[in-house]
Design a protein around this motif. Structure first.
Motif, PDB file in Angstrom:
ATOM      1  N   SER A  14     -10.795  -7.409  14.032  1.00  0.00           N
ATOM      2  CA  SER A  14     -10.515  -6.764  12.756  1.00  0.00           C
ATOM      3  C   SER A  14     -10.905  -5.291  12.688  1.00  0.00           C
ATOM      4  O   SER A  14     -10.342  -4.541  11.900  1.00  0.00           O
TER       5      SER A  14
ATOM      6  N   THR B 166       3.854  -6.916  17.456  1.00  0.00           N
ATOM      7  CA  THR B 166       4.905  -7.148  16.476  1.00  0.00           C
ATOM      8  C   THR B 166       5.971  -8.070  17.046  1.00  0.00           C
ATOM      9  O   THR B 166       6.459  -7.849  18.148  1.00  0.00           O
TER      10      THR B 166
ATOM     11  N   LYS C 179      -5.348  -4.552   9.713  1.00  0.00           N
ATOM     12  CA  LYS C 179      -4.255  -5.001   8.854  1.00  0.00           C
ATOM     13  C   LYS C 179      -3.258  -5.887   9.576  1.00  0.00           C
ATOM     14  O   LYS C 179      -3.062  -5.776  10.769  1.00  0.00           O
ATOM     15  N   SER C 180      -2.620  -6.749   8.812  1.00  0.00           N
ATOM     16  CA  SER C 180      -1.538  -7.556   9.305  1.00  0.00           C
ATOM     17  C   SER C 180      -0.382  -7.363   8.329  1.00  0.00           C
ATOM     18  O   SER C 180      -0.605  -7.319   7.118  1.00  0.00           O
ATOM     19  N   GLU C 181       0.847  -7.250   8.863  1.00  0.00           N
ATOM     20  CA  GLU C 181       1.967  -6.932   7.980  1.00  0.00           C
ATOM     21  C   GLU C 181       3.217  -7.733   8.296  1.00  0.00           C
ATOM     22  O   GLU C 181       3.448  -8.098   9.444  1.00  0.00           O
TER      23      GLU C 181
ATOM     24  N   SER D  25       3.475  -8.298  12.155  1.00  0.00           N
ATOM     25  CA  SER D  25       2.494  -7.629  13.019  1.00  0.00           C
ATOM     26  C   SER D  25       1.114  -8.230  12.828  1.00  0.00           C
ATOM     27  O   SER D  25       0.590  -8.277  11.716  1.00  0.00           O
ATOM     28  N   ILE D  26       0.556  -8.729  13.930  1.00  0.00           N
ATOM     29  CA  ILE D  26      -0.793  -9.285  13.946  1.00  0.00           C
ATOM     30  C   ILE D  26      -1.464  -8.790  15.222  1.00  0.00           C
ATOM     31  O   ILE D  26      -0.831  -8.784  16.284  1.00  0.00           O
ATOM     32  N   HIS D  27      -2.707  -8.385  15.121  1.00  0.00           N
ATOM     33  CA  HIS D  27      -3.473  -8.007  16.311  1.00  0.00           C
ATOM     34  C   HIS D  27      -2.766  -6.913  17.116  1.00  0.00           C
ATOM     35  O   HIS D  27      -2.790  -6.901  18.349  1.00  0.00           O
TER      36      HIS D  27
ATOM     37  N   SER E  43       1.336  -7.291   3.080  1.00  0.00           N
ATOM     38  CA  SER E  43       0.293  -6.571   3.788  1.00  0.00           C
ATOM     39  C   SER E  43      -1.045  -7.208   3.449  1.00  0.00           C
ATOM     40  O   SER E  43      -1.330  -7.495   2.287  1.00  0.00           O
TER      41      SER E  43
ATOM     42  N   THR F 248      -7.241  -8.403   7.530  1.00  0.00           N
ATOM     43  CA  THR F 248      -7.638  -9.622   8.239  1.00  0.00           C
ATOM     44  C   THR F 248      -9.089 -10.031   7.956  1.00  0.00           C
ATOM     45  O   THR F 248      -9.426 -11.200   8.035  1.00  0.00           O
TER      46      THR F 248
ATOM     47  N   ILE G 188      -9.071 -11.760  16.355  1.00  0.00           N
ATOM     48  CA  ILE G 188      -8.204 -10.795  15.675  1.00  0.00           C
ATOM     49  C   ILE G 188      -8.681  -9.353  15.896  1.00  0.00           C
ATOM     50  O   ILE G 188      -7.900  -8.417  15.809  1.00  0.00           O
TER      51      ILE G 188
ATOM     52  N   TYR H  54       0.915 -13.052  20.125  1.00  0.00           N
ATOM     53  CA  TYR H  54       0.187 -11.915  19.544  1.00  0.00           C
ATOM     54  C   TYR H  54      -1.015 -11.518  20.399  1.00  0.00           C
ATOM     55  O   TYR H  54      -1.914 -10.830  19.935  1.00  0.00           O
TER      56      TYR H  54
END
Lengths: 178, 153
Positions: free
Chosen positions: A87, A127, A92-94, A122-124, A63, A66, A85, A156
């Motif tokens: 932010s 997933t 968060k990115s996971e 998971s980004i932006h 975790s 960003t 992104i 993403y």
């Protein structure tokens, strides 16, 4: 009755303590990204990545925030956070997954072990399934996780003026969770 | 004719200047926060409370307004961590809770971080990056980056 309750409480606490010993973690892991735009190379590093690995089950979680990615150029950092992104919307990115060959790692014996991680990244707010190979280095009850894999920016839904492929490098040293 | 002779070099100089300024802006490095003024001064306890009460509201307040929202956090030093590559993290917060404020120290200020004592009170200025909820079972943290140690007690 009281004795039984106490006994149950003892068992529960003992179990929590015991299961805790199979887990390794860090809050100062490093994840870096490297890509290219038409004008220049893009590099950034995050030094505050949280990682938990359950050595019993192989379940692995990353975790990161960003906004914690540091760029050399101020303008790039600004664009990354505000345009690409986003932010503020997706802080968060996971990664949530597991080591599919966890049984082959001898966590009690020092050495370098090849591993394969598989899970969801998971980004932006998007997933996707990812899979990568890497290594776990066991040294004196400390685990170092290393891996490099590539992600595709359009996967993403990131609207960046750069090449689609970005390399993600993971370098995290985990201590036993007490 | 004379006009043209002046115009051309003037335009060229202007273009060169514009390219130079553009290049400078494009390449401007991320600056140290040493001389930046904080947007907010707050105690570690209050900062944690803000995120624990309503993470979405706190995210909006701290992450949505500008690229670097700079805050000065004061509190007791819980832990000083030096990682394998020599980077320091100073953890602020009470001992009664697992929640804390984690400050990644700007490498220019490593020596100051190293000289801090656990339990002492300190003020640290940094750019807030957000809140890590306790979903991994390792405590929740508010995270600050590029931190500068302001006051030692």
């Amino acid at each position: 009755m009281k004795k039984i309750l106490l006994f149950i409480a003892f068992i529960v606490i003992a179990n929590i303590t015991l299961s805790g010993q199979d887990k390794y973690f860090t809050k100062t892991g490093r994840v870096s990204l490297a890509g290219k735009s038409t004008l220049s190379k893009i590099n950034a590093e995050n030094k505050a990545v949280a990682v938990v690995l359950d050595t019993k089950t192989g379940i692995l979680q990353f975790s990161l925030l960003t906004k914690g990615f540091e760029f050399k150029k101020a303008l790039m950092q600004e664009h990354f956070n505000e345009k690409y992104i986003e932010s503020d919307k997706f802080p968060k990115s996971e990664f949530k997954g597991e080591l599919i060959n966890n049984a082959l790692v001898k966590y009690a014996t020092d050495g370098v072990y090849p591993v394969t991680a598989k899970g969801k990244l998971s980004i932006h707010g998007e997933t996707k399934d990812v899979e990568t190979t890497g290594t776990i280095t066991v040294n004196n009850d400390k685990l170092t996780l290393n891996a490099t894999f590539y992600i595709l920016i359009p996967d993403y839904k990131i609207n960046a003026q750069m090449n689609d492929k970005v390399a993600i490098t993971v370098d995290c040293s985990l201590d036993r969770l007490q | 004719m004379k006009k043209k002779r002046i115009l051309l070099p003037a335009v060229l100089i202007l273009i060169a200047a514009a390219v130079f300024v553009g290049y400078k802006i494009y390449n401007k490095p991320v600056k140290s926060l040493t001389s930046s003024t904080a947007d907010l001064k707050i105690t570690a306890t209050d900062l944690i409370k803000k995120f624990e009460t309503n993470e979405a509201v706190a995210n909006k307040e701290f992450l949505g307004k500008k690229t670097d929202f700079i805050i000065t956090v004061s509190g007791a030093v819980k832990e000083i961590i030096k990682d394998e590559r020599g980077a320091y993290t100073v953890v602020l917060g009470g001992n009664s809770t697992r929640s804390s404020v984690r400050c990644s120290i700007d490498s220019l200020h490593n020596q100051q971080a190293a000289s801090l004592k656990t339990g002492s009170n300190v003020s640290i200025k940094g750019a807030i990056t957000g809140f890590m909820m306790n979903d991994l079972g390792i405590g929740s943290d508010v995270v600050l980056n590029r931190c500068v140690i302001e006051v030692k007690n």
